[in-house]
Design a protein around this motif. Structure first.
Motif, PDB file in Angstrom:
ATOM      1  N   PHE A 108      21.676  38.105  54.784  1.00  0.00           N
ATOM      2  CA  PHE A 108      20.543  37.527  54.049  1.00  0.00           C
ATOM      3  C   PHE A 108      20.532  36.635  53.124  1.00  0.00           C
ATOM      4  O   PHE A 108      19.667  35.845  52.966  1.00  0.00           O
ATOM      5  CB  PHE A 108      19.749  38.800  53.630  1.00  0.00           C
ATOM      6  N   ALA A 109      21.723  36.564  52.475  1.00  0.00           N
ATOM      7  CA  ALA A 109      22.117  35.525  51.676  1.00  0.00           C
ATOM      8  C   ALA A 109      21.870  34.112  52.231  1.00  0.00           C
ATOM      9  O   ALA A 109      21.393  33.195  51.761  1.00  0.00           O
ATOM     10  CB  ALA A 109      23.383  35.916  50.926  1.00  0.00           C
ATOM     11  N   LEU A 110      22.766  34.196  53.444  1.00  0.00           N
ATOM     12  CA  LEU A 110      22.779  32.935  54.000  1.00  0.00           C
ATOM     13  C   LEU A 110      21.184  32.596  54.808  1.00  0.00           C
ATOM     14  O   LEU A 110      20.720  31.315  54.625  1.00  0.00           O
ATOM     15  CB  LEU A 110      23.698  32.936  55.374  1.00  0.00           C
ATOM     16  N   LEU A 111      20.477  33.632  55.332  1.00  0.00           N
ATOM     17  CA  LEU A 111      19.314  33.485  55.721  1.00  0.00           C
ATOM     18  C   LEU A 111      18.167  32.754  54.701  1.00  0.00           C
ATOM     19  O   LEU A 111      17.690  31.900  54.919  1.00  0.00           O
ATOM     20  CB  LEU A 111      18.609  34.709  56.215  1.00  0.00           C
ATOM     21  N   ARG A 112      18.350  33.231  53.536  1.00  0.00           N
ATOM     22  CA  ARG A 112      17.580  32.632  52.423  1.00  0.00           C
ATOM     23  C   ARG A 112      18.034  31.263  51.874  1.00  0.00           C
ATOM     24  O   ARG A 112      17.261  30.247  51.555  1.00  0.00           O
ATOM     25  CB  ARG A 112      17.903  33.399  51.025  1.00  0.00           C
ATOM     26  N   GLN A 113      19.379  31.055  51.854  1.00  0.00           N
ATOM     27  CA  GLN A 113      20.016  29.774  51.521  1.00  0.00           C
ATOM     28  C   GLN A 113      19.406  28.662  52.495  1.00  0.00           C
ATOM     29  O   GLN A 113      19.158  27.454  52.105  1.00  0.00           O
ATOM     30  CB  GLN A 113      21.292  29.845  51.500  1.00  0.00           C
ATOM     31  N   ILE A 114      19.345  28.811  53.899  1.00  0.00           N
ATOM     32  CA  ILE A 114      18.906  28.073  54.871  1.00  0.00           C
ATOM     33  C   ILE A 114      17.522  27.868  55.105  1.00  0.00           C
ATOM     34  O   ILE A 114      16.794  26.871  54.860  1.00  0.00           O
ATOM     35  CB  ILE A 114      19.526  28.499  56.205  1.00  0.00           C
ATOM     36  N   VAL A 123      13.606  20.210  54.458  1.00  0.00           N
ATOM     37  CA  VAL A 123      14.825  20.104  55.140  1.00  0.00           C
ATOM     38  C   VAL A 123      14.604  20.463  56.527  1.00  0.00           C
ATOM     39  O   VAL A 123      13.890  21.201  56.739  1.00  0.00           O
ATOM     40  CB  VAL A 123      15.948  20.953  54.469  1.00  0.00           C
ATOM     41  N   LYS A 124      15.343  19.580  57.293  1.00  0.00           N
ATOM     42  CA  LYS A 124      14.804  19.728  58.853  1.00  0.00           C
ATOM     43  C   LYS A 124      15.977  20.101  59.774  1.00  0.00           C
ATOM     44  O   LYS A 124      15.842  20.468  60.727  1.00  0.00           O
ATOM     45  CB  LYS A 124      14.653  18.342  59.581  1.00  0.00           C
ATOM     46  N   THR A 125      17.172  20.514  59.084  1.00  0.00           N
ATOM     47  CA  THR A 125      18.579  20.925  60.047  1.00  0.00           C
ATOM     48  C   THR A 125      19.064  22.100  59.177  1.00  0.00           C
ATOM     49  O   THR A 125      19.055  22.251  57.854  1.00  0.00           O
ATOM     50  CB  THR A 125      19.167  19.851  60.346  1.00  0.00           C
ATOM     51  N   VAL A 126      19.927  22.832  59.829  1.00  0.00           N
ATOM     52  CA  VAL A 126      20.773  23.694  59.220  1.00  0.00           C
ATOM     53  C   VAL A 126      22.056  22.879  58.884  1.00  0.00           C
ATOM     54  O   VAL A 126      22.786  22.256  59.638  1.00  0.00           O
ATOM     55  CB  VAL A 126      21.067  24.898  60.134  1.00  0.00           C
ATOM     56  N   PRO A 127      22.421  22.799  57.642  1.00  0.00           N
ATOM     57  CA  PRO A 127      23.697  22.131  57.052  1.00  0.00           C
ATOM     58  C   PRO A 127      24.895  22.494  57.846  1.00  0.00           C
ATOM     59  O   PRO A 127      25.256  24.233  57.911  1.00  0.00           O
ATOM     60  CB  PRO A 127      23.648  22.579  55.531  1.00  0.00           C
ATOM     61  N   GLU A 128      25.873  21.857  58.243  1.00  0.00           N
ATOM     62  CA  GLU A 128      27.037  22.362  58.984  1.00  0.00           C
ATOM     63  C   GLU A 128      27.921  23.289  58.122  1.00  0.00           C
ATOM     64  O   GLU A 128      28.458  24.311  58.810  1.00  0.00           O
ATOM     65  CB  GLU A 128      27.897  21.139  59.312  1.00  0.00           C
ATOM     66  N   GLU A 129      27.950  23.276  56.919  1.00  0.00           N
ATOM     67  CA  GLU A 129      28.661  24.309  56.112  1.00  0.00           C
ATOM     68  C   GLU A 129      28.114  25.703  56.281  1.00  0.00           C
ATOM     69  O   GLU A 129      28.739  26.679  56.307  1.00  0.00           O
ATOM     70  CB  GLU A 129      29.055  23.849  54.532  1.00  0.00           C
ATOM     71  N   LYS A 130      26.650  25.616  56.259  1.00  0.00           N
ATOM     72  CA  LYS A 130      25.769  27.062  56.155  1.00  0.00           C
ATOM     73  C   LYS A 130      25.946  27.508  57.855  1.00  0.00           C
ATOM     74  O   LYS A 130      26.284  28.714  58.046  1.00  0.00           O
ATOM     75  CB  LYS A 130      24.456  26.753  55.852  1.00  0.00           C
ATOM     76  N   ASN A 131      26.010  26.591  58.699  1.00  0.00           N
ATOM     77  CA  ASN A 131      26.208  26.843  60.133  1.00  0.00           C
ATOM     78  C   ASN A 131      27.566  27.416  60.329  1.00  0.00           C
ATOM     79  O   ASN A 131      27.711  28.574  61.015  1.00  0.00           O
ATOM     80  CB  ASN A 131      25.831  25.778  61.055  1.00  0.00           C
ATOM     81  N   LYS A 132      28.537  27.020  59.892  1.00  0.00           N
ATOM     82  CA  LYS A 132      29.869  27.841  59.823  1.00  0.00           C
ATOM     83  C   LYS A 132      30.057  28.927  59.321  1.00  0.00           C
ATOM     84  O   LYS A 132      30.463  29.946  59.826  1.00  0.00           O
ATOM     85  CB  LYS A 132      31.127  26.642  59.155  1.00  0.00           C
ATOM     86  N   LEU A 173      17.870  29.996  63.752  1.00  0.00           N
ATOM     87  CA  LEU A 173      18.530  29.103  62.893  1.00  0.00           C
ATOM     88  C   LEU A 173      19.915  28.802  63.492  1.00  0.00           C
ATOM     89  O   LEU A 173      20.375  27.848  63.832  1.00  0.00           O
ATOM     90  CB  LEU A 173      18.638  29.265  61.627  1.00  0.00           C
ATOM     91  N   VAL A 174      20.623  29.952  63.915  1.00  0.00           N
ATOM     92  CA  VAL A 174      22.350  29.732  64.542  1.00  0.00           C
ATOM     93  C   VAL A 174      21.910  30.901  65.635  1.00  0.00           C
ATOM     94  O   VAL A 174      21.873  32.193  65.462  1.00  0.00           O
ATOM     95  CB  VAL A 174      23.103  30.076  63.625  1.00  0.00           C
ATOM     96  N   PRO A 175      22.009  30.272  66.883  1.00  0.00           N
ATOM     97  CA  PRO A 175      21.959  31.234  68.131  1.00  0.00           C
ATOM     98  C   PRO A 175      23.056  32.392  68.078  1.00  0.00           C
ATOM     99  O   PRO A 175      24.097  31.970  67.648  1.00  0.00           O
ATOM    100  CB  PRO A 175      21.890  30.287  69.309  1.00  0.00           C
ATOM    101  N   ILE A 176      22.841  33.522  68.650  1.00  0.00           N
ATOM    102  CA  ILE A 176      23.835  34.537  68.995  1.00  0.00           C
ATOM    103  C   ILE A 176      24.375  34.852  70.330  1.00  0.00           C
ATOM    104  O   ILE A 176      25.228  35.573  70.476  1.00  0.00           O
ATOM    105  CB  ILE A 176      23.069  35.922  68.459  1.00  0.00           C
ATOM    106  N   ASP A 177      23.948  33.785  71.236  1.00  0.00           N
ATOM    107  CA  ASP A 177      24.177  33.968  72.540  1.00  0.00           C
ATOM    108  C   ASP A 177      25.467  33.933  73.101  1.00  0.00           C
ATOM    109  O   ASP A 177      25.923  34.818  73.936  1.00  0.00           O
ATOM    110  CB  ASP A 177      23.713  32.505  73.403  1.00  0.00           C
TER     111      ASP A 177
END
Length: 221
Positions: A108-114, A123-132, A173-177
């Motif tokens: 949830f912390a990451l979901l909120r931050q993104i 903001v239009k994209t997920v920052p790479e560091e958050k994606n990681k 925001l970040v797929p789980i596939d």
């Protein structure tokens, strides 16, 4: 005795987790919708009961509790007919607690931050560091679920309710596939958590639609 009042909003993952918990234990809440976009949470009438002005907030006949994880364990302890969702056995409870902290501290912390910058700062994209960091969280969750149906026991608990409400929103925001254990677990949660189709899925769909309306694909003006 009056029903407990839940200040809530449909797009909030923690609010949905509380609603699913209440439904699982057969507790009827009086739900009062709070519009975050209209800043209802900042009105004096709300900050008087919760100075942190967050949802969900529970008013149980004058006893005020906020933070979804605290509310969920409180409801089970006070109104649950058994301890299936939140075991009294300390070893079993510790595992549920660990997963709840994993949700609050990582997922949830990451979901909120993104999501907040997407909703409020254009903001239009997920920052790479958050994606990681999200993928690192997915790696952990995938390991937790190896060979298991549920996160913390033989039946679903507060851990599953809390984590799946966050995870299914984070997945837009970040797929789980590429995480087969997570994909299988999400399907199980959707099928078997009581009230999920009615209380979980619609809010998650609304969140996905709001996020997608704010995001912009590469190359678009």
């Amino acid at each position: 005795m009056p029903r407990p009042i839940l200040y809530s909003t449909i797009v909030s993952q923690p609010c949905r987790a509380v609603l699913l918990t209440a439904d699982s234990i057969g507790l009827e809440l009086e739900v009062r919708e709070v519009s975050l976009m209209a800043q209802d949470q900042l009105k004096n009438s709300f900050t008087k009961i919760n100075p942190q002005h967050t949802v969900p907030t529970l008013d149980d006949n004058g006893d005020i509790i906020w933070d979804s994880h605290a509310i969920m364990s409180y409801l089970v302890g006070k109104y649950g007919k058994n301890d299936d969702l939140y075991p009294k056995d300390l070893t079993k409870r510790a595992l549920v607690d660990q997963r709840l902290h994993f949700d609050s501290g990582i997922l949830f912390a990451l979901l909120r931050q993104i999501s907040y910058p997407i909703f409020f700062d254009n903001v239009k994209t997920v920052p790479e560091e958050k994606n990681k960091l999200v993928k690192e969280g997915y790696d952990f969750l995938n390991i937790f679920l190896e060979g298991k149906k549920w996160l913390a026991g033989d039946s679903y608990t507060l851990a599953d309710i809390s984590c799946v409400t966050t995870l299914t929103s984070l997945a837009v925001l970040v797929p789980i596939d590429s995480y087969p254990n997570i994909v299988s677990w999400v399907k199980t949660c959707e099928d078997e958590i009581k009230g999920y189709a009615r209380l979980g899925a619609p809010g998650n769909t609304a969140f996905h639609e709001k996020i997608q309306s704010h995001l912009q694909s590469p190359g678009q003006d």
